[in-house]
Design an enzyme around this catalytic site. Structure first.
Site, PDB file in Angstrom:
ATOM      1  CB  THR A 199      -0.991  -0.321   1.256  1.00 46.61           C
ATOM      2  OG1 THR A 199      -1.397  -1.020   1.233  1.00 46.61           O
ATOM      3  CG2 THR A 199      -2.337   1.832   1.368  1.00 46.61           C
ATOM      4  CB  VAL A 200       2.303   4.117  -1.898  1.00 44.96           C
ATOM      5  CG1 VAL A 200       2.549   2.869  -3.162  1.00 44.96           C
ATOM      6  CG2 VAL A 200       0.593   3.960  -3.158  1.00 44.96           C
TER       7      VAL A 200
ATOM      8  CG  MET B  50       1.857   2.387   3.392  1.00 41.44           C
ATOM      9  SD  MET B  50       3.002   3.059   2.256  1.00 41.44           S
ATOM     10  CE  MET B  50       3.421   4.343   2.443  1.00 41.44           C
TER      11      MET B  50
END
Length: 537
Positions: A356-357, A437
């Site tokens: 995830t970013v 994240m």
């Protein structure tokens, strides 16, 4: 030429909080944050910068996100906070019975079966239409340039790329995975730090989105290519599934915490877990951050919140317990009473009836964006639509195969979602966006970062740099090695099954931007556990 290990640094490195007045973009990738800053300098606002940065991240950090993933956003603009849920549902034809007919008792991690409708392109389009200033086509140009001409890999990106490639080489067999290996292992190997990588298929898709708009992903030739690829490999995703999807504007949810309001996206996101945990811990007087009493109570509150989240969070329209009930004063008080002196196995309660970013952006008008997008597990499903660069997410793996579970797999349903943007306000004033994240670490990171800020007075960079713990399951807790060994031993004496981690990869990667309400100056921090970067002016 000099040779060195770009991930080896034997000496402590210090990052300072970054201050700026005109605008800030904080991300896990220097090239992406710079792309967002360039948009601000061209006259774009924070929303424009966030879109450009998000699109760029699909190219410069494909180990965590892509055009075929989902997204969520919290947007502060004109003194109001707006929420956007751009998570896609399961294909209409995907069901527990359909998988059982194929001889499956669980949802696969890889391949076309766990692929859900990608939401990220719709998020970009919705944000641009509602709040953007610059043309949508201009926002995608930095990403197009990097995809077409290439860029050198940064150190942590290269490390995760190599690990992902090694795992896929062992696990992924079949024609549906061939394009992934062609795109992400050119020449049969993962690119290393400093090596150039490009994806002309990715550039082609971004160009089409720039020229025709985000709906071309769902209704045009791109949609046909995705659906045809899915059908060719016995997947469930269809043209109809894509055409029927729209990102949804939602009302953010929040709790008050020691004079501040902490905001999250409502379910199907897991932000509810962070809010529950913070409310449970609020009544405890915790003066020292790193002692075992503080850590014990944080962990126990988080475990109780997660037990509820994993039991009840799913598509909001399918939840058997409401968000309001799970955050009600009566229920939080009852759950708080369960925090004792010893570690316990967490169990869900019953409320009273009633890889995830993440990026943060701010501009000189006071607009701020908290934005997150993901392929779910690293590179996602391991499937890439040929000649498009579209790496499809495996978000459907999060569904339950138990028909009686709240998050049971159903066609057209959104699953429990791990990615969550956060936002902090005080009174009617925005303090700013924050996020951490990393899968199920995210609400744990939110809780720790908020407490570092509010309870322990840490600046944005220190709040992110501070060592973290991570609840895994049952009484098992992983903790970063920077915590004192004596503290870890004391937690073990309370019944926690402690594991000291010697690699920080699983403890999340965050960004913070706080605004001073009097001067309008922004203070920003970025993640030291990754290639984090802040671009500001």
């Amino acid at each position: 030429m000099l040779t060195f290990d770009s991930n080896y640094n034997p000496y402590a490195s210090k990052r300072s909080t970054i201050y700026a007045k005109n605008g800030v973009v904080a991300t896990s990738q220097p090239l992406a944050s710079q792309a967002g800053l360039d948009i601000l300098k061209k006259g774009g606002n924070a929303v424009d910068a966030a879109i450009a940065t998000a699109a760029c991240l699909t190219v410069v950090e494909p180990t965590s996100n892509g055009i075929g993933g989902d997204a969520f956003a919290l947007v502060w603009i004109k003194d109001k906070l707006h929420g956007l849920n751009a998570s896609g549902p399961a294909p209409a034809s995907l069901s527990i019975d359909a998988l059982k007919k194929r001889g499956l008792s669980e949802i696969p991690v890889h391949g076309l079966i766990p692929v859900t409708v990608p939401g990220a392109p719709s998020a970009w389009g919705e944000l641009s239409r509602r709040f953007g200033k610059l043309p949508f086509s201009e926002l995608l140009q930095p990403a197009i340039d990097y995809a077409e001409n290439g860029y050198p890999l940064s150190p942590v990106l290269a490390e995760f790329w190599e690990k992902g490639a090694a795992a896929f080489e062992k696990k992924l067999k079949g024609k549906e995975f061939e394009e992934w290996f062609r795109v992400f292992m050119p020449g049969g190997k993962a690119p290393q730090a400093g090596e150039m990588w490009k994806s002309r298929g990715h550039a082609r898709t971004l160009k089409q989105l720039a020229e025709e708009g985000d709906r071309s992903f769902y209704e045009g030739s791109i949609a046909e290519e995705i659906a045809d690829f899915s059908a060719a490999h016995n997947g469930f995703l269809s043209k109809e599934d894509l055409a029927s999807f729209r990102a949804e504007w939602v009302d953010p949810i929040h709790v008050s915490y020691k004079g501040y309001d902490v905001w999250e996206i409502p379910p199907n996101g897991q932000g509810l877990v962070a809010l529950q945990a913070l409310k449970m811990i609020e009544s405890h007087s915790l003066k020292e951050r790193d002692n075992e009493e503080t850590l014990h109570k944080q962990i126990e509150a988080l475990k109780l919140a997660f037990a509820d989240g994993l039991q009840y969070i799913t598509d909001d329209s399918k939840m058997k317990q409401s968000t309001a009930a799970l955050l009600s004063e009566e229920y939080i008080k009852m759950r708080t009473s369960l925090i004792g002196e010893k570690a316990v196995d967490p169990q869900a309660g019953t409320p009273p009836k009633g890889g995830t970013v993440y990026l943060a952006a701010a501009d000189n008008e006071g607009n701020m964006v908290s934005f997150i997008q993901s392929n779910y597990m690293g590179f996602g499903s391991g499937t890439v639509v040929p000649d498009t660069g579209i790496s499809l997410q495996n978000r459907g793996h999060n569904f339950s195969m138990d028909p009686d579970h709240d998050n049971a797999l159903e066609g057209g349903k959104k699953t429990f979602h791990t990615i969550i943007p956060g936002f902090l306000t005080k009174g009617k004033e925005a303090v700013g966006p924050f996020g951490v994240m990393g899968g199920f670490m995210q609400p744990q990171g939110h809780m720790q970062v908020v407490m570092n800020t509010i309870d322990f007075g840490m600046n944005p960079q220190a709040a992110l740099d501070a060592p973290r713990w991570q609840w895994l399951n049952g009484k098992k807790v992983s903790i970063e090695h920077a915590f004192p060994s004596s503290t870890i031993q004391q937690l073990a004496a309370r019944g926690h099954q402690m594991e000291t981690a010697h690699h920080s990869g699983s403890f999340g990667r965050g960004q913070i931007i706080w605004k001073d309400k009097d001067s309008g100056v922004y203070a920003a921090g970025t993640e030291s556990r990754t290639d984090g970067s802040i671009s500001a002016w």
